[in-house]
Design a protein around this motif. Structure first.
Motif, PDB file in Angstrom:
ATOM      1  N   ARG A 133       0.897  -1.228   0.129  1.00 55.10           N
ATOM      2  CA  ARG A 133      -0.145   0.051   0.033  1.00 55.10           C
ATOM      3  C   ARG A 133       0.686   1.245  -0.012  1.00 55.10           C
ATOM      4  O   ARG A 133       0.583   2.167  -0.906  1.00 55.10           O
ATOM      5  CB  ARG A 133      -0.839  -0.204   1.029  1.00 55.10           C
ATOM      6  CG  ARG A 133      -2.344  -0.620   0.991  1.00 55.10           C
ATOM      7  CD  ARG A 133      -3.270  -0.096   2.045  1.00 55.10           C
ATOM      8  NE  ARG A 133      -2.767  -0.513   3.268  1.00 55.10           N
ATOM      9  CZ  ARG A 133      -2.812  -1.942   4.128  1.00 55.10           C
ATOM     10  NH1 ARG A 133      -3.426  -2.760   3.257  1.00 55.10           N
ATOM     11  NH2 ARG A 133      -2.330  -2.058   5.284  1.00 55.10           N
ATOM     12  N   ALA A 134       2.041   1.265   0.832  1.00 59.11           N
ATOM     13  CA  ALA A 134       2.582   2.286   1.051  1.00 59.11           C
ATOM     14  C   ALA A 134       3.434   2.758  -0.423  1.00 59.11           C
ATOM     15  O   ALA A 134       3.529   3.869  -0.838  1.00 59.11           O
ATOM     16  CB  ALA A 134       3.651   2.310   2.212  1.00 59.11           C
ATOM     17  N   TYR A 135       3.833   1.597  -0.935  1.00 62.34           N
ATOM     18  CA  TYR A 135       4.630   1.668  -2.280  1.00 62.34           C
ATOM     19  C   TYR A 135       3.602   2.227  -3.466  1.00 62.34           C
ATOM     20  O   TYR A 135       4.296   3.087  -4.204  1.00 62.34           O
ATOM     21  CB  TYR A 135       5.214   0.148  -2.406  1.00 62.34           C
ATOM     22  CG  TYR A 135       6.268   0.205  -3.553  1.00 62.34           C
ATOM     23  CD1 TYR A 135       7.153   1.093  -4.010  1.00 62.34           C
ATOM     24  CD2 TYR A 135       5.999  -0.946  -4.467  1.00 62.34           C
ATOM     25  CE1 TYR A 135       7.857   0.963  -5.167  1.00 62.34           C
ATOM     26  CE2 TYR A 135       7.078  -1.013  -5.529  1.00 62.34           C
ATOM     27  CZ  TYR A 135       7.807  -0.057  -5.861  1.00 62.34           C
ATOM     28  OH  TYR A 135       8.840  -0.443  -6.890  1.00 62.34           O
ATOM     29  N   THR A 136       2.586   1.698  -3.544  1.00 54.40           N
ATOM     30  CA  THR A 136       1.852   1.798  -4.779  1.00 54.40           C
ATOM     31  C   THR A 136       1.298   3.310  -4.585  1.00 54.40           C
ATOM     32  O   THR A 136       1.150   4.023  -5.509  1.00 54.40           O
ATOM     33  CB  THR A 136       0.630   1.110  -5.080  1.00 54.40           C
ATOM     34  OG1 THR A 136      -0.048   0.628  -3.752  1.00 54.40           O
ATOM     35  CG2 THR A 136       1.266  -0.509  -5.273  1.00 54.40           C
ATOM     36  N   ASP A 137       0.808   3.679  -3.399  1.00 51.56           N
ATOM     37  CA  ASP A 137       0.457   5.115  -3.100  1.00 51.56           C
ATOM     38  C   ASP A 137       1.573   6.077  -3.329  1.00 51.56           C
ATOM     39  O   ASP A 137       1.408   7.001  -3.946  1.00 51.56           O
ATOM     40  CB  ASP A 137       0.324   5.211  -1.483  1.00 51.56           C
ATOM     41  CG  ASP A 137      -1.144   4.725  -1.040  1.00 51.56           C
ATOM     42  OD1 ASP A 137      -2.010   4.201  -2.019  1.00 51.56           O
ATOM     43  OD2 ASP A 137      -1.520   4.885  -0.042  1.00 51.56           O
ATOM     44  N   ALA A 138       2.944   5.935  -3.055  1.00 48.34           N
ATOM     45  CA  ALA A 138       4.050   6.524  -3.473  1.00 48.34           C
ATOM     46  C   ALA A 138       4.063   6.639  -5.009  1.00 48.34           C
ATOM     47  O   ALA A 138       4.748   7.579  -5.377  1.00 48.34           O
ATOM     48  CB  ALA A 138       5.345   6.159  -2.725  1.00 48.34           C
ATOM     49  N   ARG A 167       2.249   7.264  -7.035  1.00 51.58           N
ATOM     50  CA  ARG A 167       1.575   8.087  -7.383  1.00 51.58           C
ATOM     51  C   ARG A 167       1.847   9.721  -7.408  1.00 51.58           C
ATOM     52  O   ARG A 167       1.448  10.584  -7.922  1.00 51.58           O
ATOM     53  CB  ARG A 167       0.022   8.172  -7.038  1.00 51.58           C
ATOM     54  CG  ARG A 167      -0.689   7.040  -7.030  1.00 51.58           C
ATOM     55  CD  ARG A 167      -2.020   7.288  -6.681  1.00 51.58           C
ATOM     56  NE  ARG A 167      -2.748   6.068  -6.318  1.00 51.58           N
ATOM     57  CZ  ARG A 167      -3.283   5.388  -7.246  1.00 51.58           C
ATOM     58  NH1 ARG A 167      -3.675   5.838  -8.521  1.00 51.58           N
ATOM     59  NH2 ARG A 167      -3.972   4.073  -7.083  1.00 51.58           N
ATOM     60  N   THR A 168       3.239   9.572  -6.791  1.00 54.08           N
ATOM     61  CA  THR A 168       3.731  10.902  -6.296  1.00 54.08           C
ATOM     62  C   THR A 168       3.858  11.831  -7.809  1.00 54.08           C
ATOM     63  O   THR A 168       4.694  11.136  -8.804  1.00 54.08           O
ATOM     64  CB  THR A 168       5.170  10.689  -5.808  1.00 54.08           C
ATOM     65  OG1 THR A 168       4.865  10.114  -4.437  1.00 54.08           O
ATOM     66  CG2 THR A 168       5.860  12.065  -5.278  1.00 54.08           C
ATOM     67  N   ALA A 192       9.260   6.181  -4.880  1.00 56.01           N
ATOM     68  CA  ALA A 192       8.392   5.216  -4.366  1.00 56.01           C
ATOM     69  C   ALA A 192       8.999   3.952  -3.687  1.00 56.01           C
ATOM     70  O   ALA A 192       8.891   3.540  -2.872  1.00 56.01           O
ATOM     71  CB  ALA A 192       7.498   4.803  -5.490  1.00 56.01           C
TER      72      ALA A 192
END
Ligand SMILES: Cc1ncc(COP(=O)(O)O)c(C=O)c1O
Length: 396
Positions: free
Chosen positions: A22-27, A29-30, A248
């Protein structure tokens, strides 16, 4: 892994936990390149630097000392080649002291330095447990003459047989002789407390995917007083490394470290105790299945990685065991590299003095934070048939 199977090859790569995914895929989108001066770029830079600070705080180093790389292999290459070049320019001699039984990234980088850059590589002997002892390093430095040595490199913990090295004592010997030390801490990360400042090392390599972070993400901690010439030339985004930074990847690595070290509220010691319990169950079960199996590497904490069990099975080929266990849904490893599809006898076991026919029967099991009792059950159920199958194949 099949539902009834077992994944016991975390040292090859460890599955990404949901929180890290989750943290990786959210990031991912940066928006923006962290080197850009506009607001999007600055926000990306903030995300990156927060991740860097978090990783650094768990490694006992300053964020300015943490160079993000594309994995353990790059970190090791940058450390060995970069420090070698910088030290040679500063007048150090060409000798590179490398412990025997290192990971292939170190072995091949050192051989490249020898074959193309005039380095004189000396392989420092390890003992029967796979450990570089302070006396052996002291002797190697005395034999070489401290001024002739550009650098020293060894593992924090051996990725095949799981033995932990006396890192602080080794670093002290090299530091007293004025020689920088690079430590490959890839196998130790998440299983042992790593404190770069305390270790006395000049550089330390790490990789994210061994603790459930993204593949292709790693770090080199390069002490502020250590110079390394870059491998990659370009925009000088980081000290000694060019290339647009992987925001990410850094976030994913930080999330994996948070989970591996702080374990979301479960104290690290409790997690390690559980890992050891499962490993000890596995070891006892293997011994019961085949009393002739020989456990390799140092036995027992604190000299052994809590998630590692390693055996040689007399009369078996390790790759037959891996194949037969795989057919039963169990993933394990011989522990040595397969190059071009050809299984090699482990150079680690050979360096430990294990005779070649015995070393051929190597099998490594590595556990991770999500390893369960039913995976150990699955292995122990499949093992007797795999051993007898491998043994009869070996007799043909
Ligand atoms: C001890 C050790 N060093 C270095 C590496 C290389 O790391 P990476 O896979 O991130 O390139 C590995 C991975 O197998 C390893 O086990």
């Amino acid at each position: 892994m099949t539902p009834a199977g077992a994944y016991l090859d975390h040292a090859a790569t460890s599955p990404m936990p949901d929180a890290v995914l989750r943290a990786y895929t959210d990031a991912l989108r940066t928006v923006g390149n962290p080197a850009s001066t506009h607001s999007d770029g600055q926000r990306a830079s903030e995300v990156l630097e927060t991740a860097r600070e978090e990783i650094a705080s768990r490694l006992g180093c300053d964020p300015a000392e943490l160079i993000m790389t594309a994995g353990g292999t790059e970190s090791i290459n940058l450390a060995l080649k970069g420090i070698y070049w910088a030290r040679r320019r500063a007048g150090a001699g060409p000798i590179v002291l490398i412990a025997a039984g290192e990971h292939h990234a170190t072995v091949e980088a050192a051989e490249w330095l020898r074959d193309t850059q005039g380095a004189d590589v000396v392989w420092v002997p390890i003992d029967a447990e796979g450990v570089l002892r302070p006396e052996a390093l002291g002797q190697a430095i005395a034999d070489a003459g401290a001024d002739n040595v550009a650098l020293v490199s060894f593992l924090w913990a051996n990725n095949e047989v799981g033995s932990v090295l006396p890192v602080e004592a080794l670093c002290r010997i090299a530091a007293d002789a004025g020689i920088p030390v690079h430590v490959d801490a890839v196998a130790a990360l998440g299983q042992l407390p790593l404190d770069f400042a305390r270790s006395g090392a000049a550089a330390m390599s790490l990789s994210a995917h061994k603790i459930g972070g993204p593949v292709g993400v790693g770090a080199l901690v390069l002490g502020r007083r250590t110079s390394a010439d870059p491998l990659l030339h370009g925009g000088s985004q980081q000290r000694a490394r060019s290339g647009t930074q992987n925001v990410a990847g850094a976030v994913g690595f930080a999330a994996a470290m948070r989970l591996a070290i702080d374990a979301d509220g479960v104290p690290h010691e409790a997690r390690i105790t559980e890992l050891q319990r499962l490993r000890d169950r596995l070891v006892a079960g293997v011994r019961a299945a085949d009393p002739s199996a020989i456990a390799r590497g140092a036995q027992g904490a604190p000299d052994r990685l809590p998630g590692n069990a390693h055996f040689t099975f007399p009369g078996c080929q390790g790759d037959s065991l891996v194949f037969l266990l795989d057919a039963a849904g169990v993933s394990a490893s011989v522990g040595s590299a397969c190059q071009a599809g050809v299984a090699e006898i482990s150079h680690v076991l050979l360096a430990m003095g294990v005779p070649e026919p015995e070393a051929a029967g190597a099998l490594r099991f590595t556990l991770g934070p999500d390893t369960r009792d039913d995976e150990i059950d699955a292995l122990l159920a499949a093992l007797p048939r795999a051993i007898s199958g491998a043994r009869s194949a070996g007799l043909n």
